[in-house]
Design a protein around this motif. Structure first.
Motif, PDB file in Angstrom:
ATOM      1  N   LYS A  17      28.934  18.628  64.096  1.00  0.00           N
ATOM      2  CA  LYS A  17      27.614  19.255  64.001  1.00  0.00           C
ATOM      3  C   LYS A  17      27.296  19.600  62.551  1.00  0.00           C
ATOM      4  O   LYS A  17      26.138  19.548  62.130  1.00  0.00           O
ATOM      5  N   ARG A  18      28.316  19.976  61.777  1.00  0.00           N
ATOM      6  CA  ARG A  18      28.092  20.320  60.373  1.00  0.00           C
ATOM      7  C   ARG A  18      27.883  19.073  59.518  1.00  0.00           C
ATOM      8  O   ARG A  18      27.152  19.102  58.529  1.00  0.00           O
ATOM      9  N   LYS A  19      28.521  17.981  59.889  1.00  0.00           N
ATOM     10  CA  LYS A  19      28.434  16.727  59.120  1.00  0.00           C
ATOM     11  C   LYS A  19      28.146  15.595  60.095  1.00  0.00           C
ATOM     12  O   LYS A  19      29.019  14.771  60.416  1.00  0.00           O
ATOM     13  N   PRO A  20      26.916  15.517  60.600  1.00  0.00           N
ATOM     14  CA  PRO A  20      26.596  14.511  61.617  1.00  0.00           C
ATOM     15  C   PRO A  20      26.308  13.144  61.020  1.00  0.00           C
ATOM     16  O   PRO A  20      26.118  12.992  59.809  1.00  0.00           O
ATOM     17  N   ILE A  21      26.303  12.139  61.883  1.00  0.00           N
ATOM     18  CA  ILE A  21      25.686  10.858  61.549  1.00  0.00           C
ATOM     19  C   ILE A  21      24.182  11.086  61.528  1.00  0.00           C
ATOM     20  O   ILE A  21      23.628  11.757  62.399  1.00  0.00           O
ATOM     21  N   VAL A  22      23.499  10.552  60.528  1.00  0.00           N
ATOM     22  CA  VAL A  22      22.044  10.717  60.414  1.00  0.00           C
ATOM     23  C   VAL A  22      21.372   9.352  60.493  1.00  0.00           C
ATOM     24  O   VAL A  22      21.778   8.417  59.791  1.00  0.00           O
ATOM     25  N   ILE A  23      20.371   9.260  61.333  1.00  0.00           N
ATOM     26  CA  ILE A  23      19.520   8.066  61.388  1.00  0.00           C
ATOM     27  C   ILE A  23      18.112   8.452  60.948  1.00  0.00           C
ATOM     28  O   ILE A  23      17.531   9.422  61.451  1.00  0.00           O
ATOM     29  N   ALA A  24      17.586   7.716  59.982  1.00  0.00           N
ATOM     30  CA  ALA A  24      16.194   7.833  59.566  1.00  0.00           C
ATOM     31  C   ALA A  24      15.407   6.725  60.248  1.00  0.00           C
ATOM     32  O   ALA A  24      15.730   5.544  60.089  1.00  0.00           O
ATOM     33  N   ARG A  25      14.423   7.110  61.032  1.00  0.00           N
ATOM     34  CA  ARG A  25      13.594   6.136  61.752  1.00  0.00           C
ATOM     35  C   ARG A  25      12.267   5.997  61.027  1.00  0.00           C
ATOM     36  O   ARG A  25      11.649   6.994  60.639  1.00  0.00           O
ATOM     37  N   GLY A  26      11.822   4.771  60.804  1.00  0.00           N
ATOM     38  CA  GLY A  26      10.613   4.561  60.034  1.00  0.00           C
ATOM     39  C   GLY A  26       9.797   3.384  60.508  1.00  0.00           C
ATOM     40  O   GLY A  26      10.173   2.663  61.439  1.00  0.00           O
ATOM     41  N   ALA A  27       8.660   3.201  59.847  1.00  0.00           N
ATOM     42  CA  ALA A  27       7.753   2.099  60.162  1.00  0.00           C
ATOM     43  C   ALA A  27       7.230   1.522  58.857  1.00  0.00           C
ATOM     44  O   ALA A  27       6.919   2.257  57.909  1.00  0.00           O
ATOM     45  N   LEU A  28       7.136   0.207  58.797  1.00  0.00           N
ATOM     46  CA  LEU A  28       6.665  -0.487  57.603  1.00  0.00           C
ATOM     47  C   LEU A  28       5.162  -0.695  57.681  1.00  0.00           C
ATOM     48  O   LEU A  28       4.637  -1.198  58.673  1.00  0.00           O
ATOM     49  N   ASP A  29       4.461  -0.272  56.636  1.00  0.00           N
ATOM     50  CA  ASP A  29       3.018  -0.432  56.543  1.00  0.00           C
ATOM     51  C   ASP A  29       2.699  -1.039  55.188  1.00  0.00           C
ATOM     52  O   ASP A  29       2.629  -0.343  54.180  1.00  0.00           O
TER      53      ASP A  29
END
Length: 274
Positions: A17-29
């Motif tokens: 919880k202190r050092k999680p895996i992080v996913i950034a979700r995005g969209a290309l415009d």
């Protein structure tokens, strides 16, 4: 190309919880990537389940997908990627550490580790390294779970039509960060090293991405004010690293052949945009 969910992943082989895996979700415009949402995962199982449930994505993942050919030849391991990964997945971390340590011990100073062809242009650590950073363990934890989620990996020859809706690319945030701010350090896990200078470096990375963006990749980042604060105040840099991987994935999604150079060794793979 059909619009797909874009992901950037800052990975840990032992998330908490202190050092999680992080996913950034995005969209290309056009030539901009809009950050949609950041997701934290405190366990490997939660991360892999999320990937398996998302119907379609192109993702840049910050861990190695392959080992050096030189190492595999020396160890007499299989020399096709799928078989080498199956063999590797069947080992324990203790076995990996002992095997790789013995390989390094027999080699001269200055050349202890074997390298992949992508390491020099990307400036990345050798994928057999088991400490500082433990990328060998990240490969061991990450690749089998990507395969279980039905990902294809173009750099390794895995592009079966049945899996084309989930494309996994090896990314490296340090490659893009260095292009923007040189070798200034912008993150630290150790509280004592989370300095104003590193915070300033994160601010410069964010400002560069949101301003002109990456000249080489021809792509920039679009953020809301609250998202900028979130990236800036994460002193460990995990969120910013996930976003850097997101931009690399977005660039690759718009390139012929995922931006991979001709003649990539499918046993070793390649770091996208290197």
């Amino acid at each position: 190309m059909e619009t797909q969910l874009l992901l950037g992943c800052d990975f840990s082989s032992a998330p908490t919880k202190r050092k999680p895996i992080v996913i950034a979700r995005g969209a290309l415009d056009g030539n901009a990537v809009r950050l949609v949402q950041l997701h934290d995962f405190a366990t490997l199982d939660a991360w892999s389940a999320w990937l398996a449930e998302a119907p379609t994505w192109v993702g840049g993942f910050d861990f190695p997908f392959g080992l050096p050919r030189e190492l595999l030849v020396h160890l007499d391991w299989p020399l096709d990627w799928a078989s080498s990964m199956a063999h590797y997945a069947g080992m324990s971390r203790a076995e990996i550490r002992a095997t790789f340590a013995a390989f390094c011990a027999a080699r001269p100073d200055g050349g202890k580790f074997a390298h992949r062809a992508t390491d020099a242009p990307a400036g990345s650590s050798p994928s057999m390294k088991w400490v500082n950073p433990p990328v060998a363990y990240m490969l061991h934890a990450g690749v089998p779970r990507l395969l279980a989620a039905g990902a294809c990996m173009p750099a390794h020859g895995l592009a079966a039509e049945a899996f084309a809706n989930r494309v996994a690319l090896e990314a490296y945030p340090g490659l893009l960060a260095r292009e923007l701010i040189g070798r200034r350090s912008y993150k630290a896990d150790d509280l004592a090293r989370q300095t104003p200078e590193r915070r300033s470096a994160r601010a410069d990375v964010i400002d560069a991405l949101c301003g002109a963006g990456s000249d080489r990749l021809g792509i920039r980042l679009a953020l809301e004010a609250s998202q900028r604060i979130s990236l800036l105040e994460d002193a460990q840099g995990d969120r910013l690293d996930a976003v850097l991987c997101l931009l690399q994935a977005a660039w690759a999604s718009s390139q012929p052949g995922w931006g991979l150079p001709v003649g990539v060794d499918p046993l070793e793979g390649w770091i996208v945009s290197a």
